[in-house]
Write a protein that holds these residues in place. Structure first.
Motif, PDB file in Angstrom:
ATOM      1  N   GLY A  53      -2.454   3.979  -8.990  1.00 48.39           N
ATOM      2  CA  GLY A  53      -1.012   4.151  -9.004  1.00 48.39           C
ATOM      3  C   GLY A  53      -0.472   4.637  -7.677  1.00 48.39           C
ATOM      4  O   GLY A  53      -0.988   4.302  -6.613  1.00 48.39           O
ATOM      5  N   THR A  54       0.568   5.440  -7.725  1.00 47.00           N
ATOM      6  CA  THR A  54       1.184   5.993  -6.522  1.00 47.00           C
ATOM      7  C   THR A  54       1.767   7.366  -6.827  1.00 47.00           C
ATOM      8  O   THR A  54       2.280   7.604  -7.928  1.00 47.00           O
ATOM      9  N   ARG A  55       1.693   8.253  -5.848  1.00 47.04           N
ATOM     10  CA  ARG A  55       2.284   9.587  -5.979  1.00 47.04           C
ATOM     11  C   ARG A  55       3.734   9.595  -5.485  1.00 47.04           C
ATOM     12  O   ARG A  55       4.405  10.626  -5.569  1.00 47.04           O
ATOM     13  N   GLU A  69       6.884  -6.054 -17.128  1.00 53.58           N
ATOM     14  CA  GLU A  69       6.274  -7.360 -16.873  1.00 53.58           C
ATOM     15  C   GLU A  69       4.751  -7.269 -16.782  1.00 53.58           C
ATOM     16  O   GLU A  69       4.083  -8.251 -16.484  1.00 53.58           O
ATOM     17  N   HIS A  70       4.197  -6.071 -16.985  1.00 49.85           N
ATOM     18  CA  HIS A  70       2.750  -5.844 -16.871  1.00 49.85           C
ATOM     19  C   HIS A  70       2.261  -6.153 -15.464  1.00 49.85           C
ATOM     20  O   HIS A  70       1.269  -6.857 -15.257  1.00 49.85           O
ATOM     21  N   VAL A  71       2.987  -5.586 -14.470  1.00 45.46           N
ATOM     22  CA  VAL A  71       2.637  -5.792 -13.062  1.00 45.46           C
ATOM     23  C   VAL A  71       2.117  -4.488 -12.455  1.00 45.46           C
ATOM     24  O   VAL A  71       0.941  -4.362 -12.134  1.00 45.46           O
ATOM     25  N   LEU A  72       3.006  -3.503 -12.254  1.00 44.13           N
ATOM     26  CA  LEU A  72       2.667  -2.194 -11.720  1.00 44.13           C
ATOM     27  C   LEU A  72       3.323  -1.138 -12.601  1.00 44.13           C
ATOM     28  O   LEU A  72       4.220  -1.448 -13.389  1.00 44.13           O
ATOM     29  N   SER A 103      -0.372   9.507 -19.224  1.00 44.46           N
ATOM     30  CA  SER A 103       0.968   9.261 -19.745  1.00 44.46           C
ATOM     31  C   SER A 103       1.000   8.139 -20.772  1.00 44.46           C
ATOM     32  O   SER A 103       2.041   7.882 -21.384  1.00 44.46           O
ATOM     33  N   GLY A 104      -0.126   7.471 -20.965  1.00 39.33           N
ATOM     34  CA  GLY A 104      -0.204   6.393 -21.939  1.00 39.33           C
ATOM     35  C   GLY A 104      -0.890   5.166 -21.372  1.00 39.33           C
ATOM     36  O   GLY A 104      -1.011   5.019 -20.156  1.00 39.33           O
ATOM     37  N   PRO A 105      -1.366   4.272 -22.232  1.00 41.04           N
ATOM     38  CA  PRO A 105      -2.056   3.077 -21.759  1.00 41.04           C
ATOM     39  C   PRO A 105      -1.092   2.100 -21.088  1.00 41.04           C
ATOM     40  O   PRO A 105       0.073   1.988 -21.483  1.00 41.04           O
ATOM     41  N   ARG A 106      -1.592   1.416 -20.072  1.00 38.63           N
ATOM     42  CA  ARG A 106      -0.819   0.399 -19.364  1.00 38.63           C
ATOM     43  C   ARG A 106      -1.690  -0.834 -19.181  1.00 38.63           C
ATOM     44  O   ARG A 106      -2.919  -0.732 -19.069  1.00 38.63           O
ATOM     45  N   THR A 107      -1.051  -2.005 -19.124  1.00 36.87           N
ATOM     46  CA  THR A 107      -1.786  -3.256 -19.000  1.00 36.87           C
ATOM     47  C   THR A 107      -1.238  -4.090 -17.854  1.00 36.87           C
ATOM     48  O   THR A 107      -0.020  -4.243 -17.721  1.00 36.87           O
ATOM     49  N   MET A 108      -2.131  -4.617 -17.021  1.00 41.35           N
ATOM     50  CA  MET A 108      -1.781  -5.519 -15.930  1.00 41.35           C
ATOM     51  C   MET A 108      -2.386  -6.888 -16.238  1.00 41.35           C
ATOM     52  O   MET A 108      -3.558  -6.977 -16.635  1.00 41.35           O
ATOM     53  N   VAL A 109      -1.602  -7.953 -16.078  1.00 40.73           N
ATOM     54  CA  VAL A 109      -2.098  -9.303 -16.326  1.00 40.73           C
ATOM     55  C   VAL A 109      -1.785 -10.191 -15.131  1.00 40.73           C
ATOM     56  O   VAL A 109      -0.761 -10.023 -14.452  1.00 40.73           O
ATOM     57  N   GLY A 193       4.747   1.726   4.253  1.00 40.06           N
ATOM     58  CA  GLY A 193       3.330   2.056   4.142  1.00 40.06           C
ATOM     59  C   GLY A 193       2.794   1.801   2.744  1.00 40.06           C
ATOM     60  O   GLY A 193       3.185   0.833   2.082  1.00 40.06           O
ATOM     61  N   ARG A 194       1.913   2.666   2.269  1.00 41.17           N
ATOM     62  CA  ARG A 194       1.223   2.460   1.006  1.00 41.17           C
ATOM     63  C   ARG A 194       2.181   2.555  -0.190  1.00 41.17           C
ATOM     64  O   ARG A 194       2.805   3.567  -0.427  1.00 41.17           O
ATOM     65  N   LEU A 195       2.255   1.461  -0.951  1.00 46.09           N
ATOM     66  CA  LEU A 195       3.096   1.423  -2.143  1.00 46.09           C
ATOM     67  C   LEU A 195       2.299   1.693  -3.413  1.00 46.09           C
ATOM     68  O   LEU A 195       2.808   2.320  -4.341  1.00 46.09           O
ATOM     69  N   TYR A 196       1.058   1.189  -3.446  1.00 44.10           N
ATOM     70  CA  TYR A 196       0.279   1.249  -4.682  1.00 44.10           C
ATOM     71  C   TYR A 196      -1.186   1.038  -4.330  1.00 44.10           C
ATOM     72  O   TYR A 196      -1.514   0.397  -3.320  1.00 44.10           O
ATOM     73  N   GLU A 197      -2.065   1.548  -5.184  1.00 47.27           N
ATOM     74  CA  GLU A 197      -3.493   1.337  -4.951  1.00 47.27           C
ATOM     75  C   GLU A 197      -4.283   1.633  -6.219  1.00 47.27           C
ATOM     76  O   GLU A 197      -3.809   2.340  -7.111  1.00 47.27           O
ATOM     77  N   TYR A 198      -5.460   1.064  -6.284  1.00 43.99           N
ATOM     78  CA  TYR A 198      -6.459   1.531  -7.236  1.00 43.99           C
ATOM     79  C   TYR A 198      -7.831   1.232  -6.672  1.00 43.99           C
ATOM     80  O   TYR A 198      -8.031   0.243  -5.962  1.00 43.99           O
ATOM     81  N   ARG A 199      -8.765   2.125  -6.935  1.00 40.65           N
ATOM     82  CA  ARG A 199     -10.134   1.932  -6.462  1.00 40.65           C
ATOM     83  C   ARG A 199     -11.077   2.667  -7.398  1.00 40.65           C
ATOM     84  O   ARG A 199     -10.769   3.749  -7.900  1.00 40.65           O
TER      85      ARG A 199
END
Length: 213
Positions: A53-55, A69-72, A103-109, A193-199
């Motif tokens: 995510g992002t802070r 839209e199940h994006v971010l 905060s709850g489950p989220r889905t990306m497709v 700069g950095r908008l979003y990330e996951y690793r």
């Protein structure tokens, strides 16, 4: 060099974009991840994102719209459990990623396709967002870099101006010492700069039929 599709031996979008020589340079455990998934089977994995995510909370109102839209998602957290499911659709590779945020489950497709010699990723439930990607192999890892971002308006994809268009960098590698696959994705924008990330790392395999239970 991209490899043309053979109807009798279908390639995954990644294989088509990379070409046989580059696929051969992938880590052996990554070839199953990148390769075409047989009919009636699917790829499944589970693991933990060290960060997702992002802070930058000022982005969260916009991300809240994209979440529909199940994006971010409007979230930023460490140690996020996740699951992934891949399958071959009629046109390309479909992926579903489930994040277990506090905060709850989220889905990306999304769905990755190889169209007219280009690797494209249509993102979201209604595929309103598209990234055109370049694929390469670096020290056994799959590296995807976006070269253009587009938004679908009606039946047309409109490119975003390059001077403020976000850019995606995705790296998939297999770490022998951990016996796990590692994924790193960053979304950056000029000036901001950095908008979003996951690793993080995960275990992955191809299952189907009796294996799916």
């Amino acid at each position: 060099m991209p490899t043309p599709r053979d109807p009798e031996h279908p390639l995954s979008p990644y294989e088509a974009a990379l070409g046989a020589a580059a696929v051969a340079r992938l880590h052996p455990r990554l070839r199953a991840y990148v390769g075409a998934i047989p009919p009636g089977r699917h790829g499944t994995g589970h693991g933990t994102y060290e960060v997702a995510g992002t802070r930058r909370r000022w982005l969260w109102p916009v991300l809240g719209i994209l979440a529909r839209e199940h994006v971010l998602f409007p979230a930023g957290q460490r140690d996020v459990p996740f699951r992934i499911r891949n399958e071959e659709g009629p046109a390309g590779r479909r992926a579903r990623r489930e994040f277990d945020f506090l905060s709850g489950p989220r889905t990306m497709v999304d769905e990755v396709r190889f169209i007219d010699g280009r690797l494209v990723d249509d993102i979201g439930t209604h595929r309103r967002f598209r990234a055109e990607l370049v694929a390469r192999v670096d020290d056994g890892a799959l590296v995807l870099t976006s070269i253009r971002m587009l938004v679908r308006v009606g039946g047309h994809h409109i490119p975003l101006p390059r001077r403020w268009s976000p850019r995606i960098l995705l790296v998939e590698r297999f770490v022998d010492a951990e016996d796990r696959q590692r994924v790193e994705l960053v979304l950056d924008a000029p000036v901001i700069g950095r908008l979003y990330e996951y690793r993080g790392t995960f275990e992955y395999g191809i299952v189907g039929g009796e294996d799916a239970g």
